[in-house]
Design a protein around this motif. Structure first.
Motif, mmCIF file in Angstrom:
data_model
loop_
_atom_site.group_PDB
_atom_site.id
_atom_site.type_symbol
_atom_site.label_atom_id
_atom_site.label_comp_id
_atom_site.label_asym_id
_atom_site.label_seq_id
_atom_site.Cartn_x
_atom_site.Cartn_y
_atom_site.Cartn_z
ATOM 1 N N LEU A 25 3.980 1.248 -9.980
ATOM 2 C CA LEU A 25 3.209 1.012 -8.782
ATOM 3 C C LEU A 25 1.889 0.987 -8.967
ATOM 4 O O LEU A 25 1.345 2.256 -9.597
ATOM 5 C CB LEU A 25 3.573 1.749 -7.443
ATOM 6 N N GLU A 35 -2.862 2.588 -4.517
ATOM 7 C CA GLU A 35 -3.054 1.970 -3.292
ATOM 8 C C GLU A 35 -4.275 1.100 -3.193
ATOM 9 O O GLU A 35 -4.264 -0.106 -2.362
ATOM 10 C CB GLU A 35 -2.928 3.122 -2.012
ATOM 11 N N GLU A 53 -3.865 -2.301 -4.684
ATOM 12 C CA GLU A 53 -2.875 -3.078 -3.937
ATOM 13 C C GLU A 53 -3.863 -3.421 -2.770
ATOM 14 O O GLU A 53 -3.597 -4.929 -2.569
ATOM 15 C CB GLU A 53 -1.824 -2.510 -3.656
ATOM 16 N N THR A 111 6.275 -4.395 0.406
ATOM 17 C CA THR A 111 5.221 -3.351 -0.196
ATOM 18 C C THR A 111 5.191 -3.096 -1.586
ATOM 19 O O THR A 111 6.145 -2.801 -2.112
ATOM 20 C CB THR A 111 5.483 -2.076 0.769
ATOM 21 N N GLY A 112 4.008 -2.885 -2.053
ATOM 22 C CA GLY A 112 3.875 -2.704 -3.473
ATOM 23 C C GLY A 112 3.792 -3.880 -4.384
ATOM 24 O O GLY A 112 4.252 -4.812 -4.280
ATOM 25 N N ARG A 116 3.280 -4.285 -8.661
ATOM 26 C CA ARG A 116 3.816 -3.506 -10.059
ATOM 27 C C ARG A 116 3.131 -4.108 -10.962
ATOM 28 O O ARG A 116 2.719 -5.122 -10.995
ATOM 29 C CB ARG A 116 5.310 -3.508 -9.919
#
Length: 413
Positions: free
Chosen positions: A129, A132, A135, A373-374, A376
């Protein structure tokens, strides 16, 4: 102080770009009026005037793109703002571990952090991941550069499929007398909509020199590298996608004449001429399109079309001789058509016989973009030596959620 000076300079540049666009549009209007006068007196277009109009039209497109680029650049947070966000809410520990993974392939820090967070950060095919902050940066840029994402409804989910019930009709009601019996009414009709998320990927490549350079913000670099690739794929899918391994675009759903509209179909209004606006009162077809939408949707309505269709619309006037297309009035405002904002989406079809080249609707209610969500990333230093590849993936879905909120203008007789 430096940040304030940069902000003022950017605002000044934006203001000048808007003023230049407005001046060019005035010249365009004068040239088009001259073309229309030639048609009335000579019953044909003057070649010189037509070429002049085409040049001004191309200049308008260039200035509009430059303005869009400046607005997008202005939305990107300054370095100081990003640092403040890091200190306030972003895990510096995760960022440091991710930075070590991206630059050198060290996985120990990320494994420990993601195990503590009870999330599976890497499996056999793996990937970790991203922090934050990265992302959020990617999703923010996608909203800025992907035209449909910027105007659609958005939902973040943790599952692979998002299901949503939609009430097609409310409970039946009726009038009764004071002492009359109250018969039972039928319940509301519900439809279940499903939006599966599909994998979207980008694979930017970096040299060892880039990764060794401590001055390079790797998070920022990844976000900038993947934003264009993701936005281009999304923009096409949200309009024309067939739903197979990609979102389903609003033009892929069954289309019917607005007079025969029913749930599950997109309503259409005919232009009245094959592959063109009608010769008489062409702007009236756009009025028909606007009023095909119910008033509750119309107050948030906007037009969606590509650049070439917009060039054709720029020439149209209302019954009082006023141009119905207007350039942005301020730096952060869109161009308008009959006072409704215009979103330029290059994946919309050109004007042609049977083509639904113009859409109008409340896209926030009509179309839903679903993000899992996420984001990678998998570091691959082997497949393209001496480059290091970063296989970056996100899962996204999309589809129409309210079939009454979007209408199309079909260029057919």
């Amino acid at each position: 102080m430096a940040g304030g000076t940069e902000t003022k300079a950017a605002e000044g540049e934006l203001k000048r770009a808007v003023e230049d666009l407005q001046r060019t549009f005035q010249v365009y209007c004068e040239a088009n009026d001259e073309r229309l006068a030639d048609i009335e007196t000579r019953a044909s277009d003057d070649v010189v005037t037509g070429e002049k109009l085409a040049r001004i039209d191309a200049a308008l497109d260039r200035q509009k793109r430059q303005l869009d680029d400046l607005m997008l650049k202005g939305r990107r947070p300054m370095r100081e703002e990003r640092d403040e966000l890091r200190l306030r809410g972003v895990s510096l520990e995760h960022k440091a571990a991710f930075d070590a993974y991206v630059r050198g392939g060290g996985e120990d820090g990320l494994k420990g952090l993601e195990q503590k967070a009870l999330s599976v950060g890497s499996d056999a095919d793996g990937g970790y991941l991203v922090p934050e902050e990265t992302e959020t940066a990617i999703l923010t840029r996608l909203a800025s550069v992907s035209p449909i994402r910027a105007i659609a409804g958005l939902r973040q989910v943790s599952a692979s499929v998002f299901k949503k019930p939609f009430s097609i009709s409310g409970p039946q009601t009726g009038w009764v007398g004071e002492t009359a019996a109250r018969p039972q009414t039928n319940g509301p009709t519900l439809a279940e909509l499903a939006f599966p998320t599909m994998e979207l990927y980008a694979m930017p490549a970096a040299t060892a020199t880039l990764l060794d350079d401590a001055a390079v913000d790797v998070d920022q670099w990844i976000a900038e590298e993947v934003e264009t690739a993701f936005a281009e794929q999304e923009g096409a899918a949200f309009i024309n996608g067939d739903g197979v391994n990609k979102p389903r675009g609003f033009l892929d759903y069954p289309r019917v004449d607005e007079a025969m509209w029913s749930w599950g179909n997109i309503g259409e209004v005919a232009s009245g001429a094959a592959g063109a606006f009608p010769a008489t009162d062409p702007a009236d077809r756009l009025i028909d399109l606007v009023y095909a939408l119910k008033s509750g949707y119309r107050q948030n309505g906007r037009f969606v079309m590509n650049r070439r269709t917009q060039a054709a619309v720029r020439k149209l006037k209302d019954g009082d001789g006023n141009y119905i297309w207007q350039p942005p009035a301020t730096a952060n405002a869109p161009a308008t058509l009959m006072s409704f904002p215009v979103t330029e989406a290059e994946d919309m079809p050109d004007i042609a016989d049977g083509a639904a080249a113009i859409a109008f609707g409340d896209f926030r209610r009509g179309y839903l973009v679903v993000d899992r969500t996420g984001v990678r990333i998998l570091r691959d230093p082997y497949s393209a030596k001496p480059y290091v590849l970063f296989y970056t993936t996100k899962r996204v879905g999309g589809g129409v959620q309210d079939f009454d909120a979007i209408k199309l203008l079909n260029f057919r007789a």
